[in-house]
Design an enzyme around this catalytic site. Structure first.
Site, mmCIF file in Angstrom:
data_model
loop_
_atom_site.group_PDB
_atom_site.id
_atom_site.type_symbol
_atom_site.label_atom_id
_atom_site.label_comp_id
_atom_site.label_asym_id
_atom_site.label_seq_id
_atom_site.Cartn_x
_atom_site.Cartn_y
_atom_site.Cartn_z
ATOM 1 N N GLY A 32 128.647 16.648 36.957
ATOM 2 C CA GLY A 32 127.258 17.116 36.890
ATOM 3 C C GLY A 32 126.650 17.007 35.501
ATOM 4 O O GLY A 32 126.858 16.031 34.779
ATOM 5 N N SER A 79 118.569 27.980 32.575
ATOM 6 C CA SER A 79 117.906 27.461 33.787
ATOM 7 C C SER A 79 116.466 27.951 33.821
ATOM 8 O O SER A 79 116.133 28.955 33.176
ATOM 9 C CB SER A 79 118.649 28.003 35.018
ATOM 10 N N TYR A 88 122.815 34.745 40.326
ATOM 11 C CA TYR A 88 122.597 33.561 39.482
ATOM 12 C C TYR A 88 121.446 33.821 38.510
ATOM 13 O O TYR A 88 121.551 33.562 37.308
ATOM 14 C CB TYR A 88 122.292 32.357 40.377
#
Ligand SMILES: NC(=O)c1ccc[n+]([C@@H]2O[C@H](COP(=O)([O-])OP(=O)(O)OC[C@H]3O[C@@H](n4cnc5c(N)ncnc54)[C@H](O)[C@@H]3O)[C@@H](O)[C@H]2O)c1
Length: 215
Positions: free
Chosen positions: A18, A120, A133
């Site tokens: 990734g 993120s 998350y």
């Protein structure tokens, strides 16, 4: 712009695939020697595992704290399980804490270096079904800001990249189900998801600068 990282040592947690693997490729292409800290050899949730891995490589000039997991729990917070909470916080938040703290310890005496955390857009946007998350990604910005304030005097820069949806093994399912993503992409200026290389390019792992002693 060509960045020359010859002679530099870099560590990438979660570098086996990734976004991390893209960072590994980019750093190697720029001449750095890259050490991948990933399962099963290195588990960022286990402090002694990170400690042993750090002891086995030269003091890093660049550290990318990138290892992460993300497990959706639909439909909302009422479905969030304590087990997923513990696991997600252990990898995404505590793992970044171990990585940043233990790396900083060995980097400080050399008064240079760059640490980059993969955060993120979920660090602030509260995407549904991702309670643990989102909490972990909000948390790493706290580590980043604090460490940046504290370590600047040692010539160590600490930054974070905040990617939106990037096609990796973590998100393949979404990209394979295009309809799910249509409404999501409406709010993205480019109208599409990103590629791991685009995140790697954004990581500000430019050559470290030696800092004058401030204390
Ligand atoms: N893909 C996206 O859309 C996206 C968007 C924003 C942020 N991110 C973040 O980017 C990072 C990389 O995500 P990705 O999409 O490449 O995921 P990925 O699942 O493809 O890769 C994650 C890597 O982390 C490793 N890993 C997991 N647990 C670990 C542990 N305990 N110790 C060491 N390594 C461990 C895995 O083995 C894997 O190689 C994560 O922090 C993720 O939250 C991803």
């Amino acid at each position: 712009m060509t960045i020359d990282l010859s002679g530099q040592h870099a560590i990438v947690t979660g570098g086996a695939r990734g976004i991390g693997a893209a960072a590994v490729r980019l750093l190697r292409a720029a001449g750095a020697t890259v050490h991948v800290f990933d399962l099963p050899d290195v588990d960022v949730t286990r402090r002694e595992s990170v400690q042993a891995a750090l002891a086995a490589v030269p003091v890093p000039d660049i550290v990318i704290a990138n290892a992460g997991v993300g497990i959706p729990e639909p439909p909302d917070v009422t479905a969030a399980t304590p087990e997923n909470w513990e696991k997600t916080i252990a990898v995404n938040l505590t793992g970044v804490f171990h990585t940043v703290q233990l790396a900083a310890e060995v980097m400080k005496p050399r008064r240079k270096g760059s640490i980059v955390i993969t955060a993120s857009t979920n660090s602030w946007d509260g995407e549904a079904t991702l309670t643990a998350y989102n909490a972990s990604k909000a948390g790493v910005l706290g580590i980043m800001r604090t460490a940046a304030n504290e370590l600047g005097r040692y010539g160590i820069r600490v930054n974070a990249v905040c990617p939106g949806l990037i096609r990796t093994p973590l998100t393949d399912w979404y990209f394979d189900h295009g309809d799910v993503l249509k409404p999501y992409f409406q709010h993205i200026a480019l109208g599409r998801g990103g590629e791991p290389e685009e995140v790697a390019q954004a990581s500000p792992a430019t050559p470290p600068v030696t800092s004058p002693a401030r204390r």
